[in-house]
Design a protein around this motif. Structure first.
Motif, PDB file in Angstrom:
ATOM      1  N   GLN A   1      17.708 -35.388 -22.454  1.00 36.91           N
ATOM      2  CA  GLN A   1      16.418 -36.030 -22.762  1.00 36.91           C
ATOM      3  C   GLN A   1      15.441 -35.910 -21.607  1.00 36.91           C
ATOM      4  OE1 GLN A   1      17.868 -39.931 -23.701  1.00 36.91           O
ATOM      5  NE2 GLN A   1      18.353 -39.379 -25.822  1.00 36.91           N
TER       6      GLN A   1
ATOM      7  N   LEU B   1      11.918 -33.884 -21.617  1.00 33.75           N
ATOM      8  CA  LEU B   1      10.713 -34.682 -21.388  1.00 33.75           C
ATOM      9  C   LEU B   1       9.915 -34.212 -20.177  1.00 33.75           C
ATOM     10  CD1 LEU B   1       9.010 -37.198 -22.130  1.00 33.75           C
ATOM     11  CD2 LEU B   1      10.529 -38.520 -20.634  1.00 33.75           C
TER      12      LEU B   1
ATOM     13  N   ARG C   1       9.548 -29.064 -22.099  1.00 25.38           N
ATOM     14  CA  ARG C   1       8.381 -29.101 -22.992  1.00 25.38           C
ATOM     15  C   ARG C   1       7.109 -28.587 -22.314  1.00 25.38           C
ATOM     16  NH1 ARG C   1       4.880 -33.639 -22.995  1.00 25.38           N
ATOM     17  NH2 ARG C   1       5.396 -35.104 -21.327  1.00 25.38           N
TER      18      ARG C   1
ATOM     19  N   HIS D   1       9.450 -32.853 -29.604  1.00 26.85           N
ATOM     20  CA  HIS D   1       8.314 -33.057 -28.691  1.00 26.85           C
ATOM     21  C   HIS D   1       7.160 -32.122 -29.039  1.00 26.85           C
ATOM     22  CE1 HIS D   1       9.276 -36.022 -25.627  1.00 26.85           C
ATOM     23  NE2 HIS D   1      10.528 -35.613 -25.684  1.00 26.85           N
TER      24      HIS D   1
ATOM     25  N   GLU E   1       3.354 -33.123 -30.142  1.00 26.96           N
ATOM     26  CA  GLU E   1       2.190 -32.666 -29.382  1.00 26.96           C
ATOM     27  C   GLU E   1       1.278 -31.757 -30.203  1.00 26.96           C
ATOM     28  OE1 GLU E   1       4.125 -30.957 -25.974  1.00 26.96           O
ATOM     29  OE2 GLU E   1       4.801 -32.923 -25.275  1.00 26.96           O
TER      30      GLU E   1
END
Length: 196
Positions: free
Chosen positions: A104, A108, A112, A142, A146
């Protein structure tokens, strides 16, 4: 950056980690199965504050990543400059991720931000490796949040892969696939609303 400077930065980071140790949090994570060689139990907001004290640096991040220490791996993801992080290195790092927490954090704070993130996401989701699938699913989630756009072929492939991942024996992969399926449905509904 010269070796002495890198060593000095790493010493400063380790001092910060020791000063912010939380034995209760560390024990809690151990009891929940998050095994690390070393876990200082430093909370994520404090790790973010520590990271702000240092400039992003490829060599520092790589050295941190190579340590089997929870906080070092998280800081490595935050401090790695994305422009110096190449696809071959991403494939090496993803295979060295020890658990869902680091997956994760890597997605994060690092994956990404990469210009080739969509390619990584699709490649990793199609992998037989649970940790690659997890990172790919978290990453595609993600990207959709976005506002990333995918063509029809990519969406069809993603739908097939999500169905397969939802049957995974790994609970983290199943949950990530379910979340990504929900996000994909929202994403497709938004797309159809734009065209109506």
């Amino acid at each position: 950056m010269e070796q002495q400077k890198i060593d000095s930065i790493l010493r400063d980071i380790k001092k910060e980690l020791r000063a912010n140790m939380n034995g209760v949090a560390s024990q809690y994570m151990r009891e929940r199965g998050l095994g690390y060689h070393i876990n200082f139990g430093v909370e994520l907001p404090r790790l973010h504050a520590i990271a702000k004290e240092f400039e992003p640096n490829h060599e520092v991040a790589q050295r941190l990543w190579n340590e089997n220490v929870r906080e070092s791996k998280i800081l490595a993801c935050i401090l790695m400059p994305s422009e110096r992080f190449f696809p071959e290195v991403a494939d090496i790092w993803v295979d060295e991720i020890p658990n869902a927490e680091i997956a994760q954090q890597a997605v994060l704070h690092l994956f990404r931000r990469l210009p080739y993130a969509p390619t990584l996401a699709f490649d990793w989701i199609a992998s037989a490796s649970d940790i690659r699938q997890l990172c790919g699913l978290l990453l595609v989630n993600h990207l959709m949040m976005e506002g990333a756009e995918f063509n029809e072929n990519a969406l069809a492939e993603l739908t097939d892969q999500l169905t397969a991942c939802q049957a995974s024996a790994d609970l983290s992969v199943r949950k990530a696939a379910q979340n990504a399926a929900i996000r994909l449905e929202e994403h497709q509904n938004l797309g159809s609303d734009k065209h109506s």
